[in-house]
Enzyme design. Structure first.
Site, short mmCIF file in Angstrom:
data_model
loop_
_atom_site.label_atom_id
_atom_site.label_comp_id
_atom_site.label_asym_id
_atom_site.label_seq_id
_atom_site.Cartn_x
_atom_site.Cartn_y
_atom_site.Cartn_z
CE LYS A 298 -1.79 2.10 3.53
NZ LYS A 298 -2.54 2.50 4.74
CG ASP B 146 -7.50 2.70 2.02
OD1 ASP B 146 -8.36 2.22 1.25
OD2 ASP B 146 -7.58 3.86 2.47
#
Length: 216
Positions: A124, A142
């Site tokens: 991420k 996320d």
């Protein structure tokens, strides 16, 4: 005219969301790749607002990987304490900076695999940096993106890496970075957990609402 393919339908839904959130962008304040890398690492289990309050003094004290690599652990911990998990984050920041200084001449690499090999950097964080600091398409997954992708029927996976791959196959590469910002904006505003505000959602008519048992 035939029915839309899953890819076409996803793009239509995404385009509608982009019209709702035309200014969706990275919420972490930064001036260069190093600052974005640090801010994204600090954002784990912390709000972007809180990170933006912490980073000015942190960046002033440690403006480069070289400066951070030589930092005192206790001092870094004190500066980032309010972001949570500060001991582990401080250790990772110093470790990451040391690797950047020794192996990359103090520069943040532009390769995903090199980024995720850095201490404290996951996919991420790497995709955030690639997409927003270097303009290299990155599909950020996320909690918001994971939730919305499931509700939209874009993935059935639970693992972030598998979700990332599903979204990369579904959405055009040049739209990955903006798609992440748009989905996050919608997740924060209306498509919340655990209960989305479907009654106010401008794309409710095109959303399959998978996994949504009740909504406002």
């Amino acid at each position: 005219m035939g029915s839309l393919t899953d890819r076409d339908a996803a793009i239509v839904l995404l385009e509608r969301l982009e019209q709702v959130y035309p200014e969706a962008e990275c919420a972490l304040n930064h001036r260069n790749p190093w600052q974005l890398l640090v801010a994204t690492m600090l954002s784990a289990q912390c709000t972007d607002v809180r990170v933006n309050l912490v980073t000015p003094s942190l960046f002033e004290r440690f403006p480069s990987p070289g400066a951070m690599a030589d930092a005192d652990l206790v001092e870094v911990e004190a500066l980032i304490r309010s972001t949570g998990f500060f001991r582990n984050k401080a250790k990772n920041l110093i470790g990451c900076a040391a690797v950047l200084s020794v192996e990359y001449g103090g520069e943040v690499p532009t390769d995903l695999e090199q980024l995720v090999a850095l201490p404290g950097v996951g996919r991420k964080t790497a995709n955030v940096v690639l997409g927003n600091a270097f303009g290299i398409p990155g599909m950020v997954v996320d909690t918001h993106v994971k939730r919305l992708a499931g509700r939209f029927g874009w993935t059935r996976a639970e693992d972030p890496v598998k979700i990332e791959k599903d979204l990369q196959q579904l959405l055009p590469e040049e739209r990955w970075t903006r798609a992440g910002h748009t989905l996050i904006a919608h997740g924060r505003t209306l498509c919340k957990a655990p209960t989305p505000v479907c009654s106010a959602c401008p794309i409710a008519d095109g959303c399959p609402r998978r996994g949504v048992t009740r909504s406002k």
